[in-house]
Design a protein around this motif. Structure first.
Motif, PDB file in Angstrom:
ATOM      1  N   GLU A  46     -62.525  51.164  46.169  1.00 23.97           N
ATOM      2  CA  GLU A  46     -62.814  52.121  45.100  1.00 23.97           C
ATOM      3  C   GLU A  46     -63.033  51.396  43.766  1.00 23.97           C
ATOM      4  OE1 GLU A  46     -63.443  55.343  45.285  1.00 23.97           O
ATOM      5  OE2 GLU A  46     -63.093  55.359  47.438  1.00 23.97           O
ATOM      6  N   LEU A  47     -62.222  50.381  43.497  1.00 23.04           N
ATOM      7  CA  LEU A  47     -62.373  49.624  42.254  1.00 23.04           C
ATOM      8  C   LEU A  47     -63.750  48.985  42.172  1.00 23.04           C
ATOM      9  CD1 LEU A  47     -61.342  48.275  39.639  1.00 23.04           C
ATOM     10  CD2 LEU A  47     -60.389  46.456  41.092  1.00 23.04           C
ATOM     11  N   TYR A  48     -64.164  48.331  43.221  1.00 19.66           N
ATOM     12  CA  TYR A  48     -65.451  47.633  43.193  1.00 19.66           C
ATOM     13  C   TYR A  48     -66.641  48.597  43.200  1.00 19.66           C
ATOM     14  CZ  TYR A  48     -63.171  43.213  43.067  1.00 19.66           C
ATOM     15  OH  TYR A  48     -62.409  42.149  42.656  1.00 19.66           O
ATOM     16  N   LYS A  76     -37.385  48.096  45.850  1.00 21.70           N
ATOM     17  CA  LYS A  76     -37.168  46.912  46.684  1.00 21.70           C
ATOM     18  C   LYS A  76     -38.320  46.742  47.671  1.00 21.70           C
ATOM     19  CE  LYS A  76     -33.915  44.787  49.796  1.00 21.70           C
ATOM     20  NZ  LYS A  76     -32.929  44.976  50.813  1.00 21.70           N
ATOM     21  N   ASP A  77     -38.738  45.515  47.894  1.00 26.57           N
ATOM     22  CA  ASP A  77     -39.809  45.142  48.828  1.00 26.57           C
ATOM     23  C   ASP A  77     -41.204  45.580  48.376  1.00 26.57           C
ATOM     24  OD1 ASP A  77     -38.000  43.879  50.539  1.00 26.57           O
ATOM     25  OD2 ASP A  77     -37.614  45.750  51.628  1.00 26.57           O
ATOM     26  N   SER A  78     -41.343  45.926  47.115  1.00 27.49           N
ATOM     27  CA  SER A  78     -42.685  46.258  46.616  1.00 27.49           C
ATOM     28  C   SER A  78     -43.487  44.965  46.446  1.00 27.49           C
ATOM     29  CB  SER A  78     -42.604  47.002  45.286  1.00 27.49           C
ATOM     30  OG  SER A  78     -42.053  46.171  44.289  1.00 27.49           O
ATOM     31  N   MET A  79     -44.807  45.080  46.498  1.00 28.57           N
ATOM     32  CA  MET A  79     -45.669  43.922  46.273  1.00 28.57           C
ATOM     33  C   MET A  79     -45.577  43.539  44.800  1.00 28.57           C
ATOM     34  SD  MET A  79     -49.094  44.872  48.424  1.00 28.57           S
ATOM     35  CE  MET A  79     -49.161  46.552  47.829  1.00 28.57           C
ATOM     36  N   ARG A  80     -45.514  42.279  44.529  1.00 33.48           N
ATOM     37  CA  ARG A  80     -45.484  41.786  43.149  1.00 33.48           C
ATOM     38  C   ARG A  80     -46.909  41.788  42.600  1.00 33.48           C
ATOM     39  NH1 ARG A  80     -41.470  43.377  41.534  1.00 33.48           N
ATOM     40  NH2 ARG A  80     -40.724  44.050  43.498  1.00 33.48           N
ATOM     41  N   MET A  81     -47.016  41.722  41.281  1.00 28.05           N
ATOM     42  CA  MET A  81     -48.322  41.765  40.624  1.00 28.05           C
ATOM     43  C   MET A  81     -49.235  40.629  41.070  1.00 28.05           C
ATOM     44  SD  MET A  81     -47.753  43.158  36.785  1.00 28.05           S
ATOM     45  CE  MET A  81     -46.491  41.982  36.376  1.00 28.05           C
ATOM     46  N   VAL A  82     -48.675  39.443  41.321  1.00 31.45           N
ATOM     47  CA  VAL A  82     -49.488  38.305  41.768  1.00 31.45           C
ATOM     48  C   VAL A  82     -50.122  38.613  43.124  1.00 31.45           C
ATOM     49  CG1 VAL A  82     -49.376  35.890  42.502  1.00 31.45           C
ATOM     50  CG2 VAL A  82     -48.126  36.632  40.468  1.00 31.45           C
ATOM     51  N   GLU A  83     -49.350  39.181  44.025  1.00 26.29           N
ATOM     52  CA  GLU A  83     -49.857  39.542  45.349  1.00 26.29           C
ATOM     53  C   GLU A  83     -50.954  40.614  45.245  1.00 26.29           C
ATOM     54  OE1 GLU A  83     -48.101  41.252  49.604  1.00 26.29           O
ATOM     55  OE2 GLU A  83     -46.743  41.006  47.896  1.00 26.29           O
ATOM     56  N   ILE A  84     -50.733  41.607  44.396  1.00 25.84           N
ATOM     57  CA  ILE A  84     -51.719  42.671  44.206  1.00 25.84           C
ATOM     58  C   ILE A  84     -52.986  42.108  43.578  1.00 25.84           C
ATOM     59  CG2 ILE A  84     -52.212  44.798  42.911  1.00 25.84           C
ATOM     60  CD1 ILE A  84     -49.192  45.481  43.363  1.00 25.84           C
ATOM     61  N   SER A  85     -52.826  41.276  42.572  1.00 27.63           N
ATOM     62  CA  SER A  85     -53.981  40.645  41.917  1.00 27.63           C
ATOM     63  C   SER A  85     -54.805  39.831  42.912  1.00 27.63           C
ATOM     64  CB  SER A  85     -53.506  39.745  40.777  1.00 27.63           C
ATOM     65  OG  SER A  85     -54.578  39.086  40.179  1.00 27.63           O
ATOM     66  N   HIS A  86     -54.123  39.090  43.757  1.00 29.83           N
ATOM     67  CA  HIS A  86     -54.803  38.286  44.772  1.00 29.83           C
ATOM     68  C   HIS A  86     -55.544  39.177  45.773  1.00 29.83           C
ATOM     69  CE1 HIS A  86     -55.631  34.969  47.463  1.00 29.83           C
ATOM     70  NE2 HIS A  86     -55.081  35.659  48.454  1.00 29.83           N
ATOM     71  N   PHE A  87     -54.873  40.232  46.255  1.00 33.66           N
ATOM     72  CA  PHE A  87     -55.485  41.104  47.247  1.00 33.66           C
ATOM     73  C   PHE A  87     -56.690  41.852  46.669  1.00 33.66           C
ATOM     74  CE2 PHE A  87     -56.151  44.734  49.948  1.00 33.66           C
ATOM     75  CZ  PHE A  87     -56.062  44.171  51.210  1.00 33.66           C
ATOM     76  N   GLU A 106     -73.511  51.947  37.311  1.00 31.28           N
ATOM     77  CA  GLU A 106     -74.243  51.676  36.066  1.00 31.28           C
ATOM     78  C   GLU A 106     -73.513  52.203  34.821  1.00 31.28           C
ATOM     79  OE1 GLU A 106     -77.198  50.406  33.444  1.00 31.28           O
ATOM     80  OE2 GLU A 106     -76.864  49.849  35.542  1.00 31.28           O
ATOM     81  N   ALA A 107     -72.947  53.393  34.903  1.00 35.03           N
ATOM     82  CA  ALA A 107     -72.288  53.996  33.745  1.00 35.03           C
ATOM     83  C   ALA A 107     -71.012  53.256  33.341  1.00 35.03           C
ATOM     84  CB  ALA A 107     -71.979  55.466  34.016  1.00 35.03           C
ATOM     85  N   LEU A 108     -70.468  52.432  34.241  1.00 35.05           N
ATOM     86  CA  LEU A 108     -69.219  51.715  33.958  1.00 35.05           C
ATOM     87  C   LEU A 108     -69.434  50.219  33.754  1.00 35.05           C
ATOM     88  CD1 LEU A 108     -66.892  53.518  36.525  1.00 35.05           C
ATOM     89  CD2 LEU A 108     -67.068  53.928  34.062  1.00 35.05           C
ATOM     90  N   ARG A 109     -70.678  49.794  33.585  1.00 37.16           N
ATOM     91  CA  ARG A 109     -70.978  48.354  33.533  1.00 37.16           C
ATOM     92  C   ARG A 109     -70.308  47.638  32.362  1.00 37.16           C
ATOM     93  NH1 ARG A 109     -76.409  50.027  31.632  1.00 37.16           N
ATOM     94  NH2 ARG A 109     -76.394  49.542  29.437  1.00 37.16           N
ATOM     95  N   THR A 149     -62.204  37.294  40.669  1.00 33.49           N
ATOM     96  CA  THR A 149     -63.661  37.268  40.858  1.00 33.49           C
ATOM     97  C   THR A 149     -64.396  38.222  39.915  1.00 33.49           C
ATOM     98  OG1 THR A 149     -63.670  38.985  42.578  1.00 33.49           O
ATOM     99  CG2 THR A 149     -63.376  36.679  43.299  1.00 33.49           C
ATOM    100  N   ILE A 150     -63.658  39.039  39.189  1.00 31.79           N
ATOM    101  CA  ILE A 150     -64.294  39.983  38.258  1.00 31.79           C
ATOM    102  C   ILE A 150     -64.668  39.215  36.998  1.00 31.79           C
ATOM    103  CG2 ILE A 150     -64.009  42.069  36.873  1.00 31.79           C
ATOM    104  CD1 ILE A 150     -62.000  43.041  38.982  1.00 31.79           C
ATOM    105  N   LYS A 151     -65.956  39.006  36.822  1.00 31.82           N
ATOM    106  CA  LYS A 151     -66.451  38.222  35.680  1.00 31.82           C
ATOM    107  C   LYS A 151     -67.153  39.086  34.637  1.00 31.82           C
ATOM    108  CE  LYS A 151     -65.225  34.431  37.783  1.00 31.82           C
ATOM    109  NZ  LYS A 151     -63.927  33.922  37.559  1.00 31.82           N
ATOM    110  N   ASP A 152     -67.673  40.244  35.039  1.00 31.49           N
ATOM    111  CA  ASP A 152     -68.470  41.069  34.133  1.00 31.49           C
ATOM    112  C   ASP A 152     -67.656  42.116  33.389  1.00 31.49           C
ATOM    113  OD1 ASP A 152     -70.628  39.653  35.054  1.00 31.49           O
ATOM    114  OD2 ASP A 152     -71.229  41.173  36.511  1.00 31.49           O
TER     115      ASP A 152
END
Length: 179
Positions: A105-107, A130-141, A113-116, A146-149
């Motif tokens: 959904e993010l990609y 407890k046992d939630s994914m950490r931000m680093v894991e979420i960022s990696h997944f 075009e309207a969100l460029r 790779t978001i450059k624009d």
């Protein structure tokens, strides 16, 4: 005449910035929206359609749309994209099964075009569980590197509101830099 109000707001330094808050069902979108408005935690029921609230900081005026993500209503998402400067994507840090869908959904949104020119804030909700994914894991997944624009920021939030002020501050600084 239609440009008069935005021009007057830009002269006074109080620009209006449109924000859409998206995520899968029961991720905490509405709780986050009301977390920006109140010092108290607001417990909410699932919404149908959307909520809209105005958040005004010193010289920054955010018009925030909390949009429900249901298949029956997904065709209307595009109507909210026009003039959107910020996307807040809310992720449930406990829901590993839905993370792939959230990435897709993010990609899709970033390719629209309207969100460029939109910037992205990712709130990894439920970091306090407890046992939630950490931000680093979420960022990696989510392959955020790779978001450059698009400018992006990831922060956590939970019922403690940790990360909400930092995310809003980042949006305010991005808004000021773009105007």
């Amino acid at each position: 005449m239609g440009q008069l109000i935005p021009k007057l707001m830009s002269i006074s330094g109080n620009q209006e910035h449109k924000v859409i808050i998206v995520g899968l069902d029961n991720e905490g979108k509405t709780t986050i929206l009301y977390g920006f408005l109140s010092d108290e935690v607001v417990h909410t029921c699932p919404i149908i359609g959307s909520n809209m609230e105005e958040i005004i900081l010193l010289k920054t005026h955010f018009l925030m749309w909390d949009i429900v993500r249901q298949e029956a209503l997904s065709f209307i998402w595009n109507t909210y994209y026009f003039n959107t400067e910020f996307i807040i994507l809310v992720i449930d840090s406990m829901d590993r099964d839905w993370l792939l869908t959230a990435r897709e959904e993010l990609y899709k949104m970033l390719a629209h075009e309207a969100l460029r020119d939109s910037s992205v804030v990712i709130f990894a909700n439920k970091q306090d569980v407890k046992d939630s994914m950490r931000m680093v894991e979420i960022s990696h997944f989510l392959t955020l590197s790779t978001i450059k624009d698009h400018s992006w920021h990831i922060g956590c939030c939970a019922l403690t509101k940790e990360g909400l002020p930092a995310g809003l501050g980042w949006m305010e600084s991005q808004a000021a830099a773009n105007w």
